[in-house]
Design an enzyme around this catalytic site. Structure first.
Site, PDB file in Angstrom:
ATOM      1  N   GLY A 197       0.841  -1.187   0.000  1.00  0.00           N
ATOM      2  CA  GLY A 197       0.000   0.000   0.000  1.00  0.00           C
ATOM      3  C   GLY A 197       0.874   1.235   0.000  1.00  0.00           C
ATOM      4  O   GLY A 197       1.961   1.238  -0.581  1.00  0.00           O
ATOM      5  N   CYS A 198       0.430   2.258   0.671  1.00  0.00           N
ATOM      6  CA  CYS A 198       1.152   3.526   0.728  1.00  0.00           C
ATOM      7  C   CYS A 198       2.592   3.321   1.173  1.00  0.00           C
ATOM      8  O   CYS A 198       2.852   2.817   2.256  1.00  0.00           O
ATOM      9  CB  CYS A 198       0.445   4.473   1.686  1.00  0.00           C
ATOM     10  SG  CYS A 198       1.368   5.978   2.008  1.00  0.00           S
TER      11      CYS A 198
END
Length: 192
Positions: free
Chosen positions: A32-33
């Site tokens: 993810g991020c």
């Protein structure tokens, strides 16, 4: 005699340095991020450096705008440079699993799309085997099918400078983003 001793010391230092550098490795994970994947690794003894970037896609030298819009095939990733004498690849995998939602095929937390997928990029057969074994262990531990992919490493592209160490340079914005994204709440649900 002193000249021979000095030469011997120089040779010993060179060999020692070469031996140390041969144990410096890199690992690449998509969780993810990428801002959120730096902190758990930065505090690990043996991790020398983390770099946010992009990998797994077909566009050369992608920009953040291209990757975040989707369509490049790239994921936001973290590249970890580490000393294998101090921390193992298996240890890095354990940290990876405990910082993602391994059941979300549509992204991670509030970030949606393939560019925010969870994925392990292996560089050799040993890493592939360790990644597969760790995935099976997570499935057994949590009693559900893990959707995280395990694929061969491809070209790593460092993200723009303003993304590097974002959590350190912009702590309030980072904490607000992380909270609003529900990352810690979901990690608590998954991992306890």
């Amino acid at each position: 005699m002193r000249g021979i001793f000095a030469l011997f010391m120089l040779l010993a230092a060179t060999l020692g340095s070469a031996q140390e550098s041969s144990n410096i490795r890199t690992a690449v994970f998509a969780g993810g991020c990428f801002w959120c994947m730096e902190p758990p690794y930065d505090k690990v003894n043996g991790v020398l450096e983390t770099t946010s970037g992009y990998s797994g896609g077909h566009v050369k030298n992608p920009t953040y705008e291209q990757v975040s819009a989707g369509g490049t095939g790239h994921a936001e990733v973290i590249q970890i440079k580490y000393d294998a004498n101090k921390v193992s690849y298996s240890d890095l995998l354990t940290i990876f699993w405990h910082n993602i939602d391994p059941f979300d095929a549509g992204g991670q937390f509030c970030d949606r799309g393939g560019q925010y997928r969870s994925e392990i990029f292996y560089s050799n057969e040993q890493e592939r085997e360790l990644a597969e074994a760790s995935k099976k262990k997570v499935e057994a531990e949590l009693g559900k099918t893990v959707v995280t992919q395990i694929k061969p490493a491809s070209t790593f592209y460092p993200a723009e400078g303003y993304h590097q160490n974002y959590y350190q340079r912009n702590p309030l914005r980072y904490k607000y983003y992380r909270f609003r994204c529900g990352r810690d709440q979901r990690l608590e649900e998954v991992w306890g």
